[in-house]
Design a protein around this motif. Structure first.
Motif, PDB file in Angstrom:
ATOM      1  N   ASP A 220       0.991  -1.412   0.096  1.00  0.00           N
ATOM      2  CA  ASP A 220       0.040   0.031   0.008  1.00  0.00           C
ATOM      3  C   ASP A 220       0.689   1.264  -0.067  1.00  0.00           C
ATOM      4  O   ASP A 220       0.472   2.203  -0.832  1.00  0.00           O
ATOM      5  N   GLU A 221       1.918   1.298   0.704  1.00  0.00           N
ATOM      6  CA  GLU A 221       2.791   2.373   0.866  1.00  0.00           C
ATOM      7  C   GLU A 221       3.535   2.678  -0.575  1.00  0.00           C
ATOM      8  O   GLU A 221       3.439   3.669  -0.961  1.00  0.00           O
TER       9      GLU A 221
ATOM     10  N   ARG B  48       1.779   9.022  -6.164  1.00  0.00           N
ATOM     11  CA  ARG B  48       2.251  10.589  -5.829  1.00  0.00           C
ATOM     12  C   ARG B  48       3.261  10.770  -7.034  1.00  0.00           C
ATOM     13  O   ARG B  48       3.114  11.998  -7.615  1.00  0.00           O
TER      14      ARG B  48
ATOM     15  N   ARG C 261       1.038   3.903  -3.024  1.00  0.00           N
ATOM     16  CA  ARG C 261       0.776   5.355  -2.660  1.00  0.00           C
ATOM     17  C   ARG C 261       1.903   6.271  -3.067  1.00  0.00           C
ATOM     18  O   ARG C 261       1.542   7.402  -3.725  1.00  0.00           O
TER      19      ARG C 261
END
Length: 218
Positions: free
Chosen positions: A149-150, A157, A153
């Motif tokens: 998930d990180e 970005r 993300r």
């Protein structure tokens, strides 16, 4: 303001402590104890041993006397009654033979109970280890999902800022979804392992799986 912050911090610590206290845990020693006291097979074996032990006491006791109410043979018209009290005299070793047979039945029942205890303990240890392994699998899946998930993300970005191509963000989202599916599969294995252990320790398989001791390092 300081008093409010102090109160809020104390309340948060209290709630965290209460939540930790309610967290279900099941050490191996407690699981084995529950299996010994709750498993229906062991309870039935214990009843058989108790019945066999009572049979030994009965066999060792003298033969019971017999009391009969019968007409008195000395009465002219047979209207008078008398009690006849008799007790067998066992001079041929009958009582000892009965006791030996009853003792053999007790030994057999005790052997069956001991074998059942060993088997239930073995099944409990094996099911417990399976649950511990599945529990570790869930923990690893949690870590992998958090990392995926990180990364997704960050990729989204960076793609938004133009530092990476958009396809990288798509791939990262796909990997995160795969990690989420692996997490669900790990939960399923843990629940299945608990469903196998719960009947052995007398618990409800539908209840949430407890936290168990981790597997020893090899």
């Amino acid at each position: 303001m300081g008093t409010r912050r102090t109160f809020a911090a104390a309340l948060g610590a209290l709630l965290a402590t209460a939540a930790a206290a309610q967290e279900p845990t099941l050490p191996l020693s407690r699981a084995l104890e529950r299996a010994r006291t709750r498993h229906p097979r062991l309870a039935a074996a214990a009843r058989e041993v108790d019945a066999a032990r009572a049979g030994v006491d009965v066999a060792r006791a003298p033969a019971p006397p017999t009391l009969v109410l019968a007409p008195w043979i000395g009465s002219p018209n047979g209207t008078t009654e008398e009690f006849l009290f008799t007790r067998p005299l066992e001079t041929n070793g009958g009582r000892a033979a009965r006791a030996a047979v009853a003792r053999a039945r007790l030994d057999a029942a005790a052997a069956v109970a001991a074998a059942a205890l060993r088997e239930v303990e073995h099944q409990t240890r094996r099911a417990y280890a399976t649950l511990a392994w599945a529990q570790e699998g869930v923990a690893l899946a949690d870590e992998a999902l958090a990392l995926a998930d990180e990364l997704a993300r960050l990729a989204a970005r960076q793609a938004e800022l133009g530092a990476r191509p958009g396809i990288d963000a798509v791939r990262a989202r796909v990997e995160a979804e795969r990690a989420r599916q692996r997490r669900r599969a790990a939960e399923g294995e843990r629940d299945a392992a608990w469903s196998a252990l719960a009947p052995l320790v007398g618990d409800d398989p539908a209840a949430p799986a407890p936290t168990v001791d981790p597997l020893p390092d090899r």
